[in-house]
Design a protein around this motif. Structure first.
Motif, PDB file in Angstrom:
ATOM      1  N   SER A   1       0.922  -1.322  -0.097  1.00  0.00           N
ATOM      2  CA  SER A   1      -0.087   0.008   0.011  1.00  0.00           C
ATOM      3  C   SER A   1       0.796   1.320  -0.107  1.00  0.00           C
ATOM      4  O   SER A   1       0.271   2.452  -0.369  1.00  0.00           O
ATOM      5  CB  SER A   1      -0.946  -0.016   1.389  1.00  0.00           C
ATOM      6  OG  SER A   1      -0.040  -0.049   2.448  1.00  0.00           O
TER       7      SER A   1
ATOM      8  N   SER B   1      -8.175   1.214  -5.962  1.00  0.00           N
ATOM      9  CA  SER B   1      -8.086   0.599  -4.911  1.00  0.00           C
ATOM     10  C   SER B   1      -9.318  -0.192  -4.432  1.00  0.00           C
ATOM     11  O   SER B   1     -10.399   0.047  -5.168  1.00  0.00           O
ATOM     12  CB  SER B   1      -7.613   1.773  -3.825  1.00  0.00           C
ATOM     13  OG  SER B   1      -8.733   2.559  -3.573  1.00  0.00           O
TER      14      SER B   1
ATOM     15  N   ASP C   1      -5.574  -2.446  -6.988  1.00  0.00           N
ATOM     16  CA  ASP C   1      -5.039  -2.989  -6.024  1.00  0.00           C
ATOM     17  C   ASP C   1      -6.262  -3.818  -5.270  1.00  0.00           C
ATOM     18  O   ASP C   1      -7.337  -3.474  -4.857  1.00  0.00           O
ATOM     19  CB  ASP C   1      -5.249  -1.399  -4.891  1.00  0.00           C
ATOM     20  CG  ASP C   1      -4.680  -2.072  -3.517  1.00  0.00           C
ATOM     21  OD1 ASP C   1      -4.036  -2.789  -3.438  1.00  0.00           O
ATOM     22  OD2 ASP C   1      -5.065  -1.140  -2.792  1.00  0.00           O
TER      23      ASP C   1
END
Length: 552
Positions: A36, A128, A457
């Motif tokens: 991250s 994400s 992500d």
């Protein structure tokens, strides 16, 4: 595409530099290893919130730099418009001081946060996990339709017409409200205007009256002082002028004996002439100064009127009172023309509404032409990802109101199985289904938006097994059109990458550091085997990893 990323002094990263390949790449690593961090650094680089509390060393500045190959994209116009140097390799750098002050550069030229965000949106899409929630947002659904419909021009034309209509409508509402208020206050406004008009105010009048009032109030004192001055200068035997004349006579009588005395005679004569002039002027002023009670009463009354008006209207000058008078005259005169003004604005509102309605129809038609493509493309992608019976319908309905985005309401209706009723995706789709629909949409958008890079992500949340492998194939297919970087915890997806990067942590004395490296072919086999079975992979896991990678 993103070719290089350098990070200095950010969270667990002391110093890291990594080169990225084109096509489909994967990033893996244990939870908490720092995957991250890469997204956080890129997000901050592209105009996200700057937080110095995440610096590795609080005493040093943080530097994040990324290089992009933009040779295959038509971005030169953006650089020209923003007075930036263009190069096929675009280098973006952000420097953040320990105090949190940030500076951003594009090709070494300082840029604003707004410019940074604009170019960031052109270069990279960071998707994400939490963005899967966007799928249930009607605004996002409409943006998907607009992107696929390529309705940018139609939307811009509509928004221009909408702003004209909305502006005229608000002005009409404002005028009507003002007229209503003015009508209630009409008598009061007229009364205030009459008082100002009857005062017949003149520019500079207050200053002149105040000066005259001061003179009149002190007339006797002034006249007495001036008379005394005349007497001292000219009116008795000891007056200044008498003594100056005597001085001239004495100097003249002896001036023949020395040249210097001649010049003194001239200078004394000059002083005598000046004093005579002063005496004459003082006498003239004294004659004009008279105690005049009628004039005092008039000036005082006039000043009282001005002061009273200034106090009532909370101002300090006649100029401000005249501005208020002009505004009152406009408002009072508008009573008679209110109907004409309102009628004119109502005509404008109607005209702009017709224009907006026409452009809204064109926009809706353009949007409607994209619906089948969205539906068929997403359904085909879902079928590849293990949902052959899934259906998606993009329901486009005319809205009850016009907004900046148009006059359309869009709802994505979804059914995962053949026998299930189509319902809004927000009500029916599970986490895994949302992930697959979102990836399908991202795949479609990557075609129409022609964006250089997308970072996914953990878009595979809620997915496993064979479905994960199929999602990897979809990502790999996207990689043929653009650079795709997927952060994943699934070996089935990791095996589909053209390049494989690993993020890991290590202890260095009392420090914990995060690193990212590109894996070799053998390292990649071992990494995927560990993802399958743990830190000490079995021979079976290693063989399974080879099978996933297509190696014997």
């Amino acid at each position: 595409m993103l070719t290089r990323l350098e990070i200095d002094n950010y969270t667990l990263i002391e110093r890291s530099e990594i080169d990225f390949d084109n096509g489909f790449s994967v990033i893996t690593g244990e939870t908490g290893a720092g995957k991250s961090i890469l997204l956080g650094a890129l997000g901050m680089l592209m105009g996200g919130k700057v937080e110095s509390k995440y610096f590795k060393d609080a005493e040093k500045k943080c530097v994040i730099e990324a290089a992009f190959d933009i040779s295959g994209y038509d971005f030169r116009a953006f650089f020209d418009e923003n007075e930036l140097d263009y190069d096929d390799e675009c280098v973006i750098r952000k420097e953040i001081t320990p105090s949190g002050k940030a500076r951003s550069f594009v090709n070494d030229t300082p840029v604003s946060v707004s410019q940074l965000k604009q170019i960031g949106e052109m270069l990279i899409d960071i998707h994400s996990q939490h963005q899967n929630l966007l799928l249930k947002d009607s605004g996002f659904q409409l943006s998907v339709v607009d992107s696929v419909a390529e309705s940018k021009n139609e939307l811009a034309a509509y928004q221009s017409d909408f702003k004209k209509w909305n502006g005229a409508k608000k002005e009409l509402e404002r005028l009507k409200e003002q007229m209503e208020n003015d009508a209630r206050d009409a008598d009061y406004l007229k009364s205030q205007l009459e008082k100002l008009q009857s005062a017949n105010l003149a520019d500079g009048e207050q200053d002149e009256l105040e000066q005259e009032n001061s003179l009149l109030q002190n007339a006797e004192t002034i006249k007495s002082a001036l008379s005394s001055v005349v007497a001292l200068v000219d009116d008795d035997d000891n007056a200044v002028n008498v003594r100056l004349k005597q001085t001239v006579n004495l100097l003249t009588s002896v001036s023949s004996f020395t040249p210097e005395l001649g010049s003194l005679v001239e200078r004394t004569n000059a002083v005598l002439a000046e004093m005579k002039d002063i005496s004459a002027v003082v006498a003239e002023v004294a004659d004009k100064v008279e105690f005049n009670q009628d004039r005092i009463d008039f000036v005082s009354s006039r000043l009282d009127t001005i002061y009273s008006l200034e106090k009532r209207h909370k101002v300090n000058t006649v100029a401000e009172l005249k501005e208020i008078q002009a505004d009152l005259e406009r408002r009072v005169s508008s009573f008679s023309s209110a109907d004409e003004q309102i009628a004119s604005l109502e005509a404008d509102v109607a005209k702009y509404f017709q224009q907006m309605e026409k452009s809204a129809t064109s926009l809706s038609e353009k949007r409607r032409g994209s619906l089948l493509k969205i539906q068929s493309t997403v359904e085909a992608s879902l079928s590849l990802m293990g949902m052959p019976l899934a259906k998606l319908t993009v329901d486009l309905q005319k809205s009850d109101q016009y907004t900046l985005s148009g006059a359309d309401d869009v709802t994505f209706l979804f059914s995962a199985n053949k026998d299930k009723r189509m319902l809004p995706i927000a009500e029916i789709a599970s986490g895994g289904e949302v992930s697959r629909v979102m990836l399908s949409l991202k795949s479609l958008l990557s075609e129409v938006k022609k964006m250089p890079t997308i970072i996914l992500d953990e878009v595979d949340t809620g997915i496993s097994g064979e479905v994960a492998g199929r999602m990897g194939e979809v990502m790999s297919s996207m990689g043929c059109r653009m650079q795709v970087i997927a952060i994943t915890h699934l070996p089935q997806i990791a095996s589909k990458g053209k390049s494989h990067y690993k993020v890991y942590k290590e202890e260095d004395g009392d420090k914990v550091l995060s690193h990212i490296v590109k894996l070799s072919a053998d390292e990649r086999i071992n990494e995927i085997a560990q993802m399958l079975s743990g830190k000490n992979p079995t021979e079976a896991a290693i063989q399974n990893a080879k099978d996933l990678l297509g190696k014997s």
